[in-house]
Design an enzyme around this catalytic site. Sequence first.
Site, PDB file in Angstrom:
ATOM      1  N   PRO A   2      42.667  34.154  36.717  1.00 13.65           N
ATOM      2  CA  PRO A   2      41.408  34.459  37.367  1.00 13.65           C
ATOM      3  C   PRO A   2      41.033  34.348  38.791  1.00 13.65           C
ATOM      4  CG  PRO A   2      41.252  33.571  35.153  1.00 13.65           C
ATOM      5  CD  PRO A   2      42.698  33.274  35.849  1.00 13.65           C
ATOM      6  N   GLU A   3      40.576  35.429  39.445  1.00  9.58           N
ATOM      7  CA  GLU A   3      40.151  35.009  40.821  1.00  9.58           C
ATOM      8  C   GLU A   3      38.560  35.006  40.907  1.00  9.58           C
ATOM      9  OE1 GLU A   3      42.496  37.355  43.602  1.00  9.58           O
ATOM     10  OE2 GLU A   3      44.085  37.354  42.591  1.00  9.58           O
TER      11      GLU A   3
END
Length: 291
Positions: A2-3
Amino acid sequence: MPELPEVEVTRRRIAPVLVGRRIAQVKTTRPSYFFLTPPGKLRAALEGKTSVELLRRGKYLVARLDSGAGLLLHLGMTGQLFTSDVHSPRLLSKTARSALTPPEQSGFRPDAHTHLMLDFEDGGPSLYFRDVRKFGKVRLLDAKLTDPRLDRLGTDALVVEPAELFELIHQRKVAIKSVLLDQAVLAGVGNIYADEALYLAGVRPTRAARRVTRDECAAIVRALKRVLGRAIETGGSSISDFVAPDGNDGHYQDERWVYSRTGEPCRRCKTPVKRLVIGQRSAHFCPQCQK
Ligand SMILES: [Zn+2]
């Protein structure tokens, strides 16, 4: 992994089910490296407390409690934050997924990977933090929200100004791609959106940061905000395990320009997208469109 967009999507959807609800009971798995604060201490600090806001710092979430303390939540590689009433194939193990039967209507049942469970006093849906690989983290923070991970973060990529980024990169000899991934320079950007932004800005990921002009740096900042904004709008990228708290997949992967499209034609010039490795991370780019 996840960014910024996936974490921001999570924040926006978790905030309504967390903020303002009094925590009645905290259940956890056994102590492990997932817990930077021991489970017993977490339970004591959280039970009876209400979260007053949910903040995002780079790729981290911080729930501020009415006691003044904070709760740091980091999704790591495979962390999933969601409520007990969702069902999604991505919440199943790989084996269960391959033999997929219609999802149960009763919602998700906590399994061995569900490390943190918050039940609320109102009896509504519980909040679960599940992480198959346990690179995610939870930690109790003091009222100043001090944490070495948060303290070292650079400016958030959604609000950085071109001049500010240029100051930080114009003397660096390393590849621009590596600089964009450095969380101390820019908070929130990871592999997917760095590749996407460099494509839109027409800059090759291998270019030395100090060879990026002021105008190109401004183009990179514009491109970053564009791809991050678009990814938030589309619910993030669900290339591996990311699932939004409501059980939905993100859709940014359907409109990727270059990331993980090795050998496929560039959407603008049809040249096959190339992949190479920079600092142990893969980078994808169009050899024609990016200089
Ligand atoms: Zn191209």
